[in-house]
Design an enzyme around this catalytic site. Structure first.
Site, PDB file in Angstrom:
ATOM      1  N   LYS A 190      62.592  46.459   0.594  1.00 52.67           N
ATOM      2  CA  LYS A 190      62.782  47.611  -0.299  1.00 52.67           C
ATOM      3  C   LYS A 190      63.974  47.330  -1.208  1.00 52.67           C
ATOM      4  O   LYS A 190      65.123  47.412  -0.793  1.00 52.67           O
ATOM      5  CB  LYS A 190      63.022  48.894   0.493  1.00 52.67           C
ATOM      6  N   ASP A 229      74.514  35.285   1.049  1.00 50.54           N
ATOM      7  CA  ASP A 229      74.843  34.606  -0.208  1.00 50.54           C
ATOM      8  C   ASP A 229      76.270  34.068  -0.213  1.00 50.54           C
ATOM      9  O   ASP A 229      76.537  32.991  -0.765  1.00 50.54           O
ATOM     10  CB  ASP A 229      74.658  35.572  -1.387  1.00 50.54           C
ATOM     11  N   SER A 258      66.455  48.277   2.538  1.00 49.03           N
ATOM     12  CA  SER A 258      67.296  48.871   1.502  1.00 49.03           C
ATOM     13  C   SER A 258      68.769  48.471   1.649  1.00 49.03           C
ATOM     14  O   SER A 258      69.110  47.313   1.446  1.00 49.03           O
ATOM     15  CB  SER A 258      67.117  50.396   1.541  1.00 49.03           C
TER      16      SER A 258
END
Length: 688
Positions: free
Chosen positions: A495, A481, A470
């Site tokens: 998740k 990224d 999560s």
């Protein structure tokens, strides 16, 4: 920042009454004969409305879903098929296709009947176990005990159940026998164990049953939509805030006594110096009020009396560990205060590694969860507790200590506050998007770090494992990224959904008497590159094999989980392109792994886990079980000593405990420091 979904969106329509409820006799002799109360019926109907109208996953509460709820409920009650009989299941089948209507109508009759049958079987098995203890056991027979019955059918009859449970008692007995306990002591200990389980069973109430029923319901929608009864809601919110108001002691229930198991350093109980570990609380009074006797109470009910608002006084009647109820208790007064759970908060340590004669120091920050004390923040407390604030303070101290790099350890971090994941990312980048959130209406919102300040601009690594989930995945994915740091470890949990915590009292005034809540999946988050972490998780740049397979651990193992998908990428600018660097680091890492004894043992552990996971039985032959355990103990000792030798530590003898001050060697963490050192020290890598 992420906009909160308020209850103004809630559709307050009620479900029209349909057919009259089925007449079912909830009373089951041998159980507590629990019955639902009117409030639980109302809560069930409201949750059916919420998941149908506001849930991210568009569902129809029909016979098909009712069958899933039915199966989940059976699994939650008796997943190992150790209690129910085949005749019980046959009896229950009449409710399979009506569970959907029951949830819509708030009719909990069938569900409570099933729970009462379960409790009856549970109590019967414990009573049978107590009876079996009177027998003499023969441990020379070539028998086995099947402890994992998940894939087996339910017991055909009570005789088959008795046969299985007789073997369980025999195994419990043999287990203690192999620890060199006398027969009289073994019987006394097991009698005490089974009696205690029976005693706890008698304390089960309709809130416990309702929690299991609602968990079966909500988990059929998706794995993370969850209902919390008042006690569980309180614990959830304490976990999120990492703080509570009370006396500062951890309590447990032992033989009908509320017992002190630990004392929080610096808390009220610690400051008065009048409580000790294993003290028993037998009475609780609020201020100058009368004492309430709590012997035999459920632990959660006793805790509710002991906790209270900061500044209020609680009095306790205390017996020491060796005193019984005939002794005169001491009475102590404690002024409650706010307790910060530091041992469950962000922790730091500094570790060093040497390469080519030069020492490199690393600040390792262990983050167990993404927490935030929202109540304190909303009250204007400038020192409110949060993950980001704690990490920022640590980063400031690490800069003063001139560390060469920072390693964030997210292993085992199951997530928490979405806003904290965004704010934490902001400590390592200037400005920009961190996560995209698509709500239940299909609208996509980009949540950004808007603070241009950076708390750490130096070399950074993030450690993950299969249980990093999560908010951990949002943070690790954003760092990856942006090319801001190197991700090391195992592929994460997967998740990729967002839950909103909705207090039932906010839905309607008729729920104002309790503090229960539903955490409803109302959105799905996506990385700034457009990929969801759902199912697939975050794949590290330096990937280690994992002991925990994806088909059994992680979001992809959940039948009701949402699928992986993608949306458009956000507009963001990378800090760096680390692909060439990561390729070089992987070469050096793989070279080390070829000769690493730790890595060799990790691969062996994975194979051993697969082997153990496939096993379902244990021998009841004393000689055979002892041989198995001795061989495993010898194997473990040899392995430990081989590794201790590599690290210049003296070998341990059989049965010798590791020195208390000796830190456990963390192979993955150590290799992460070596990877970081390659990154910093090698000019060929650093210039890429």
């Amino acid at each position: 920042m992420l906009k909160r979904v308020f209850l103004g969106l809630f559709i307050a329509a009620t479900i029209a009454c349909s057919a009259a409820p089925r007449i079912t006799d909830i009373d089951v002799p041998g159980s507590n004969n629990l019955k639902p109360d009117p409030r639980q019926s109302l809560v069930t109907k409201e949750i059916a409305e919420l998941v149908t109208n506001l849930g991210y996953k568009k569902i129809s509460l029909n016979d098909s879903l009712g069958s899933v709820i039915f199966n989940n409920y059976l699994k939650d009650l008796d997943g190992n098929k150790s209690y129910f009989l085949a005749s019980d299941i046959k009896d229950f089948e009449q409710y399979r296709t009506t569970f959907d209507d029951d949830m819509k109508n708030g009719d909990l009759t069938a569900a409570f009947y099933m729970f009462n049958v379960y409790q009856k079987r549970y109590n019967e098995r414990l009573q049978y176990s107590l009876k079996e203890l009177q027998n003499k056991f023969d441990f020379t027979k070539p028998e086995t005990y099947t402890y994992d019955r998940e894939k087996l059918p339910y017991f055909k009859n009570i005789e088959e159940s008795n046969q299985s449970w007789a073997k369980k008692v025999k195994y419990d007995y043999l287990n203690l026998k192999l620890s060199n306990q006398k027969d009289s002591v073994i019987k006394a200990n097991l009698t005490k164990r089974y009696d205690n389980l029976l005693s706890q069973s008698k304390k089960i109430n309709n809130q416990d049953a309702f929690q299991i029923i609602m968990t079966a319901f909500t988990s059929s929608i998706d794995p993370h939509t969850s209902y919390f009864n008042p006690a569980n809601a309180a614990n959830f919110n304490i976990d999120m805030a990492r703080s509570l108001e009370g006396i500062g002691a951890t309590l447990s229930s032992e033989n009908d006594f509320v017992t002190i198991k630990s004392i929080v350093p610096g808390g009220p109980a610690d400051k008065i110096k009048k409580l000790a570990i294993d003290d028993k609380i037998i009475g609780v009074a609020q201020g100058n009020e009368e004492f309430v006797d709590v012997v035999g109470w459920r632990l959660d009910n006793a805790i509710e009396l002991i906790r209270g608002k900061k500044g209020t006084t609680v009095r306790l009647k205390i017996l020491s560990k060796n005193q019984d109820l005939s002794a005169t208790p001491k009475i102590i007064s404690i002024v409650r205060d706010k307790i910060i759970l530091e041992d469950q908060s962000v922790q730091k340590k500094i570790k060093s590694i040497t390469k080519d004669g030069k020492t490199y120091n690393y600040g390792i920050i262990e983050i167990p969860a993404f927490y935030a004390d929202w109540k304190a923040m909303q009250a204007g407390n400038p020192n409110y507790k949060s993950t980001t604030r704690d990490v920022k303070m640590i980063l400031d101290s690490l800069k003063n200590e001139n560390v060469d790099g920072v390693i964030i350890d997210l292993r085992g971090n199951g997530g928490g506050s979405l806003n904290e994941a965004i704010d934490l990312t902001g400590l390592f980048i200037t400005k920009g998007p961190v996560v995209q959130v698509k709500d239940y209406r299909g609208k996509v919102e980009v949540d950004e770090d808007e603070d241009p300040s950076v708390s750490w601009s130096g070399p950074l690594a993030i450690m993950t494992d299969r249980f990093s989930a999560s908010a951990s995945e949002i943070f690790a994915g954003a760092i990856q990224d942006y090319g801001r740091g190197i991700i090391i470890g195992n592929t994460t949990y997967g998740k990729g959904t967002v839950q909103s915590a909705i207090a039932m009292k906010r839905i309607d005034s008729k729920f104002s008497d309790k503090d229960d809540q539903i955490n409803l999946t109302m959105g799905k988050f996506y990385r700034i590159n457009g990929n969801s972490t759902q199912h697939k998780g975050v794949i590290p740049d330096i990937l280690f094999p994992t002991v925990f397979p994806a088909d059994k651990y992680g979001e992809s193992s959940e039948p009701s989980a949402l699928p992986f998908d993608t949306i458009r990428s956000s507009n963001y600018t990378k800090v760096a392109d680390l692909k060439p660097t990561i390729a070089e680091l992987n070469v050096l890492h793989n070279q080390r792994m070829k000769t690493s004894k730790d890595y060799e043992y990790l691969l062996q552990d994975i194979q051993e886990f697969k082997k153990k996971d496939a096993e379902t039985t244990l021998p009841l032959n004393e000689e055979e079980l002892k041989k198995q355990r001795d061989e495993q103990e010898e194997k473990n000792l040899k392995r430990d000593n081989d590794l201790r030798k590599l690290r210049g530590l003296p070998p341990l003898k059989k049965g010798e405990a590791k020195p208390l001050k000796e830190e456990n060697f963390d192979f993955i963490q150590n290799e992460s420091m070596k990877i970081m050192t390659d990154y910093i020290a090698d000019p060929k890598i650093a210039k890429k």
